[in-house]
Design a protein around this motif. Structure first.
Motif, PDB file in Angstrom:
ATOM      1  N   VAL A 158      -3.452   5.601   7.579  1.00 29.41           N
ATOM      2  CA  VAL A 158      -3.998   5.334   6.249  1.00 29.41           C
ATOM      3  C   VAL A 158      -5.505   5.563   6.346  1.00 29.41           C
ATOM      4  CG1 VAL A 158      -4.368   3.609   4.449  1.00 29.41           C
ATOM      5  CG2 VAL A 158      -2.203   3.639   5.720  1.00 29.41           C
ATOM      6  N   ASP A 159      -6.029   6.435   5.490  1.00 32.93           N
ATOM      7  CA  ASP A 159      -7.447   6.802   5.560  1.00 32.93           C
ATOM      8  C   ASP A 159      -7.810   7.341   6.934  1.00 32.93           C
ATOM      9  OD1 ASP A 159      -7.917   6.044   2.910  1.00 32.93           O
ATOM     10  OD2 ASP A 159      -8.354   3.976   3.484  1.00 32.93           O
ATOM     11  N   ASP A 191       0.856  -1.187   0.000  1.00 33.09           N
ATOM     12  CA  ASP A 191       0.000   0.000   0.000  1.00 33.09           C
ATOM     13  C   ASP A 191       0.892   1.238   0.000  1.00 33.09           C
ATOM     14  OD1 ASP A 191      -1.759   2.110   0.491  1.00 33.09           O
ATOM     15  OD2 ASP A 191      -3.037   0.901   1.788  1.00 33.09           O
ATOM     16  N   PRO A 192       0.895   2.041  -1.060  1.00 31.20           N
ATOM     17  CA  PRO A 192       1.784   3.200  -1.116  1.00 31.20           C
ATOM     18  C   PRO A 192       1.472   4.253  -0.051  1.00 31.20           C
ATOM     19  CG  PRO A 192       0.216   3.255  -2.926  1.00 31.20           C
ATOM     20  CD  PRO A 192       0.060   1.915  -2.273  1.00 31.20           C
ATOM     21  N   ARG A 193       0.308   4.163   0.586  1.00 27.46           N
ATOM     22  CA  ARG A 193      -0.059   5.131   1.615  1.00 27.46           C
ATOM     23  C   ARG A 193       0.494   4.757   2.987  1.00 27.46           C
ATOM     24  NH1 ARG A 193      -6.302   4.464   1.153  1.00 27.46           N
ATOM     25  NH2 ARG A 193      -5.520   2.314   1.228  1.00 27.46           N
ATOM     26  N   ALA A 194       0.951   3.528   3.165  1.00 25.44           N
ATOM     27  CA  ALA A 194       1.407   3.056   4.476  1.00 25.44           C
ATOM     28  C   ALA A 194       2.904   3.276   4.641  1.00 25.44           C
ATOM     29  CB  ALA A 194       1.060   1.587   4.655  1.00 25.44           C
ATOM     30  N   PHE A 195       3.316   3.495   5.874  1.00 22.59           N
ATOM     31  CA  PHE A 195       4.716   3.701   6.247  1.00 22.59           C
ATOM     32  C   PHE A 195       4.873   3.114   7.640  1.00 22.59           C
ATOM     33  CE2 PHE A 195       8.454   5.572   7.903  1.00 22.59           C
ATOM     34  CZ  PHE A 195       9.172   6.217   6.909  1.00 22.59           C
ATOM     35  N   TYR A 196       5.511   1.945   7.751  1.00 21.62           N
ATOM     36  CA  TYR A 196       5.631   1.260   9.036  1.00 21.62           C
ATOM     37  C   TYR A 196       6.825   1.804   9.818  1.00 21.62           C
ATOM     38  CZ  TYR A 196       1.888  -1.867   7.777  1.00 21.62           C
ATOM     39  OH  TYR A 196       0.645  -2.362   7.447  1.00 21.62           O
ATOM     40  N   ASP A 197       6.623   1.986  11.135  1.00 23.62           N
ATOM     41  CA  ASP A 197       7.594   2.651  11.986  1.00 23.62           C
ATOM     42  C   ASP A 197       8.272   1.733  12.999  1.00 23.62           C
ATOM     43  OD1 ASP A 197       7.142   5.512  11.174  1.00 23.62           O
ATOM     44  OD2 ASP A 197       5.121   5.046  11.859  1.00 23.62           O
TER      45      ASP A 197
END
Length: 347
Positions: A148-149, A125-131
């Motif tokens: 996301v959303d 998912d290009p909108r996600a960024f895991y930290d």
């Protein structure tokens, strides 16, 4: 690399790990040469002998002799990945998280001390960024993504990281405009006990902490006393010694900005937070409870390490060397890691 390592050594007595029968010793960070210039923001302290480091350019190191030597166990073809978290379950098994937008966020796993790795999750998912990621036990764990959303996304595993699934967002409160997590130390998502997890945020009006009592299915959120308001400010790291008592540290990671009120504590599982009366003097990115002192903890950052002996109500300088993350093992040993290949153990 030795600059500042011994300049601020204090008498801290039994608040730091000590050998049996020794109640008062001069404790200090003893640097361990890693042979690399990678920046290590991921750290897992297994015991006094064994620790794992995860960092820039896809670098993963492991020591089994207290840091006298380090094995480069980096996954193959991973030099373009940024590892920011590692969870280890002994000298052989570990899980690492690579951060970034879209497919840059990945989870890799080893069962043979890093001799081989398997990729068990790749974000599509290009909108996600895991930290960050955390484990409750050897099988159950979570990873956290920026919103996301309009809601933070939670990834779950129940088979020791072999497979992952995105949890429903119905139990997640809405994120505020500009709110996100910080992949600064592998401690923006933490757990305590078999079911409780917390994650920390910044960038919105104030630093906030989300708490789940059921392994990530439902969450509630509380304001802390740590300021945010900009993308560089907020809560960067959490540590819980049990399901009720926790610490939060952060501030503003920009070197030219002050970080007032950079620490807070809770005694009710994160429902409410109280500001430290004497906080660390600057931004802190990592924090860990000392296993042999129920009210003692360390906080680290680019400008030094601070010690609390009263559960986070007050902090005092311990060392001036730069570290990004800190972790303490059950046997009482504490490790730290950071920029330019820096790694150390308290001695």
């Amino acid at each position: 690399m030795a600059i500042g390592m011994c300049a601020a050594v204090l008498w801290v007595g039994a608040a730091v790990p000590a050998e049996a029968g020794a109640q008062h010793r001069r404790a200090h960070w003893a640097l361990k040469d890693t042979g690399t210039n990678a920046r290590f923001r991921g750290l897992a302290a297994v015991d006094r002998s064994t620790a794992w480091l995860a960092g820039s350019q896809g670098t993963v190191l492991r020591t089994s002799n207290g840091g006298r030597s380090w094995h480069d166990v980096s996954p193959p073809d991973a030099s373009d990945l940024e590892f920011r978290d590692v969870e280890a379950f002994g000298p052989q098994r570990a899980v690492v998280l690579a951060i970034g937008e879209g497919e840059s966020s990945r989870v890799l796993r080893t069962e043979d001390g890093g001799a081989t790795w398997s990729e068990t999750f790749r974000n599509t998912d290009p909108r996600a960024f895991y930290d960050c990621l955390t484990f409750f036990d050897h099988r159950h764990g979570l990873a956290m993504s920026d919103p996301v959303d309009g809601k933070f996304r939670i990834l779950s595993t129940s088979d020791a990281g072999r497979s992952w699934r995105v949890l429903p967002s119905t139990g997640m409160p809405a994120a505020e405009p500009g709110e996100a997590g910080f992949a600064a130390s592998g401690q923006c998502l933490v757990s305590a006990g078999p079911r409780d997890a917390w994650f920390a945020t910044g960038g919105a009006r104030v630093g906030r902490v989300f708490h789940s009592p059921d392994r990530g299915l439902t969450w509630r959120v509380a304001d802390t006393t740590i300021p945010a308001g900009e993308g560089a400010r907020g809560v960067f790291a959490l540590a819980f010694r049990d399901r009720r008592h926790g610490l939060a540290v952060g501030g503003d990671y920009r070197a030219d900005q002050s970080s007032a009120q950079a620490a807070a504590a809770t005694g009710d599982a994160g429902r409410t937070w109280r500001a430290a009366g004497a906080p660390p003097p600057a931004y802190r990115s990592g924090v860990a409870w000392l296993p042999r002192g129920r009210a003692s903890a360390l906080a680290v950052g680019p400008t030094g390490t601070d010690l609390t002996r009263d559960g986070g109500r007050s902090w005092r300088p311990f060392d001036t060397g730069s570290f990004d993350t800190v972790d303490c093992a059950r046997d009482g040993s504490c490790w730290a890691a950071g920029e330019k290949g820096r790694a150390a153990r308290i001695e």
